[in-house]
Design an enzyme around this catalytic site. Sequence first.
Site, PDB file in Angstrom:
ATOM      1  N   HIS A   1       0.823  -1.206   0.000  1.00 19.15           N
ATOM      2  CA  HIS A   1       0.000   0.000   0.000  1.00 19.15           C
ATOM      3  C   HIS A   1       0.858   1.257   0.000  1.00 19.15           C
ATOM      4  O   HIS A   1       2.057   1.214   0.286  1.00 19.15           O
ATOM      5  CB  HIS A   1      -0.930   0.023   1.219  1.00 19.15           C
ATOM      6  CG  HIS A   1      -0.197   0.067   2.531  1.00 19.15           C
ATOM      7  ND1 HIS A   1       0.227  -1.081   3.184  1.00 19.15           N
ATOM      8  CD2 HIS A   1       0.194   1.095   3.319  1.00 19.15           C
ATOM      9  CE1 HIS A   1       0.839  -0.752   4.305  1.00 19.15           C
ATOM     10  NE2 HIS A   1       0.833   0.569   4.410  1.00 19.15           N
TER      11      HIS A   1
ATOM     12  N   ARG B   1       9.675  -1.110   3.464  1.00 18.56           N
ATOM     13  CA  ARG B   1       9.610  -0.247   2.297  1.00 18.56           C
ATOM     14  C   ARG B   1      10.170  -1.019   1.113  1.00 18.56           C
ATOM     15  O   ARG B   1      11.297  -1.500   1.160  1.00 18.56           O
ATOM     16  CB  ARG B   1      10.426   1.024   2.566  1.00 18.56           C
ATOM     17  CG  ARG B   1      10.259   2.139   1.560  1.00 18.56           C
ATOM     18  CD  ARG B   1      11.147   3.340   1.927  1.00 18.56           C
ATOM     19  NE  ARG B   1      10.859   3.857   3.249  1.00 18.56           N
ATOM     20  CZ  ARG B   1      11.749   3.935   4.234  1.00 18.56           C
ATOM     21  NH1 ARG B   1      12.979   3.519   4.057  1.00 18.56           N
ATOM     22  NH2 ARG B   1      11.406   4.426   5.392  1.00 18.56           N
TER      23      ARG B   1
END
Length: 323
Positions: free
Chosen positions: A179, A199
């Site tokens: 997301h 990340r």
Amino acid sequence: MKLDYPIKFEPILKYRMWGGDKLVDVLNKQSDEKNLGESWELSDVPGDISVVANGDLKGKDLKQLLTLYGADLVGQKNRERFGTDFPILIKYIDAKVPLSIQLHPNDALAKERHNSFGKTEMWYVMDAEPDADLIVGFNKEVTKEEYVQHVDNNTLEDILNVEKVKKGDSFFINTGKIHAIGAGCLIAEIQQTSDVTYRVFDWNRVDKDGKPRELHTELALDAIDFAKKDDFWLDYTKLENSSNEIASCPYFTTHYLPVKGETTQDYSATDSFVIYMCVDGEGTVTANAHSVAIKKGETILLPAAIDEVQLSSTGMELLEVTV
């Protein structure tokens, strides 16, 4: 000192390379710093413990309250489940440019790797600029091998699901779901108390020192849910002066509570603290003859010992959060 009034905390403001000016200009946070991306409203994250801003308990931090008041603050079940840890982290987020593509590990992985809770979260869109969007999940079924190939080829965007958003939209982000919050979004976020983020792509950006931010490509592989699931949209009613359920999971329950005029909320059967996030308008929260003003961008904690609250406003919108 009695735990009998609505408690406010000092916001913990966070510089982010993707942050903007809305936390100051729209939500009235006090700071001269640029690129503020997050206001941590209620935090028990080590190194970032919230401090009381009002009343007799002013100056005490959340950890001290948890130790001193226990179940009177959080409820008996939460006390037994979490001890002296506060189970959720409350934030406002301003994305001037897109956040990195990321995901969060579940409880088991987070405990094993980071001695932390996992990070299930939800977003409520407070404001969105025209054409603002979010990335939530994949746009098709993806194998691990396909995903790795897209990462290696710098084409991850090709398989990501993009959703246009507007004020009032709400999303549930399971652990493992890839997301990113897009540019132009002002978000209220409710999440497990965790600061663990994997990340996987950062738009080839560099930070203010000219360095690319760390990616967690390998750690993410075991944490990603590769299935295409349209399970993120949260639909809810908007009945005035009523608690309208938006999301309910083992980690938190969130209601949308629009207030006009005066209304009373009975929490005598709620074995939990209650958090109010004001996502629009302003009003007054009164408990045990203690009245506290609240306006857009502010947050109030109601200790579990408070059984009844009076709300008054010419028009405000609250998120009502319990565990």
